[in-house]
Design a protein around this motif. Sequence first.
Motif, PDB file in Angstrom:
ATOM      1  N   THR A 140       0.858  -1.245   0.065  1.00 30.16           N
ATOM      2  CA  THR A 140       0.022   0.095   0.037  1.00 30.16           C
ATOM      3  C   THR A 140       0.933   1.108  -0.147  1.00 30.16           C
TER       4      THR A 140
ATOM      5  N   THR B  25       0.502  -3.005  -7.246  1.00 32.84           N
ATOM      6  CA  THR B  25      -0.320  -2.281  -6.674  1.00 32.84           C
ATOM      7  C   THR B  25      -0.627  -1.013  -7.458  1.00 32.84           C
TER       8      THR B  25
ATOM      9  N   ALA C 180      -4.292   1.334  -4.066  1.00 34.81           N
ATOM     10  CA  ALA C 180      -3.604   1.624  -2.722  1.00 34.81           C
ATOM     11  C   ALA C 180      -4.484   2.689  -1.922  1.00 34.81           C
TER      12      ALA C 180
ATOM     13  N   SER D 161      -6.927   0.327  -0.386  1.00 33.02           N
ATOM     14  CA  SER D 161      -6.352  -0.476   0.668  1.00 33.02           C
ATOM     15  C   SER D 161      -6.102   0.786   1.896  1.00 33.02           C
TER      16      SER D 161
END
Length: 287
Positions: free
Chosen positions: A221, A241, A246, A249
């Motif tokens: 993240t 990611t 992100a 998350s």
Amino acid sequence: MDSDDLGLFGPGSVTWKVHEERILIVAGLRSLYLQALHPRAMAGVAQNSNYRADAWGRLARTATYVETTVYGTTAEAETAGARLRRLHDRLRATDPLTGEEFRIDEPDLLRWVHVTEVESFLSTARRAGLPLTDEEVDGYYTEQRRSAALVGLDPATVPGTAAEVAEYYSAVRPELRMTREAAETAIFLTAPPFPWKLSLPARLGLNLGPPRWAYLGIAGTAFGLLPGWARRMYGWLGLPTTALSADLSVRALRLAFAAVPRRYLEGPLILAAKERAARHAATTVAG
């Protein structure tokens, strides 16, 4: 000494509003990924610290310093800053590109570390869902000039608005490089050695236990929250990611932290600051 001294910022500041967010643990990791892209700054760290052998101790000391500057009394913040300046004053490193010896408290290096840190705190909190107006964003950067002064920077030379931070990044980007040291640091940040209590599964012959899986998610993240240009510089090291995932998350992590009682997440410095603020408010009302 004023027992109700509110420190450099205080309860009405944007700084306190931002640093109330426990999600800033992700921001700290993001700033380290970003800082590693500056070859000279990376050399200063690599040649003057044992961060690989004492990663968690270094992280704890950095977190304590930030908490002290944000929540400590004015005297505590100034003492912490003076201690850090004395440490930096005697440290030197060798430029990996030119072979030149340099001081690690050069203003350009201190400014890079400061900007990447405060920009990471602010952008992570905002992307996690903390509502901040554009005026508050600029207010945070302006307030954080006080923190910059503690490490020895002239506040007037430090970006104090979002526009100035964007201009600063544009100006410094030609100095950034994807070096071997940056790659090794990124790998280390993504999979650091765990304290023995958290590493028990590995000691039993298992490579990944629940704590390491959780940390890997946080690291992914943090990496995904980097500016797009920084992720592109890492190239093949880019974790799977995207910026969108992100964002999702970090919002989920913020909700998870919010479910944990604050007494488990707030240390003595924060509790003492809130007690001083409460006494100060009561005195103001009574007056």
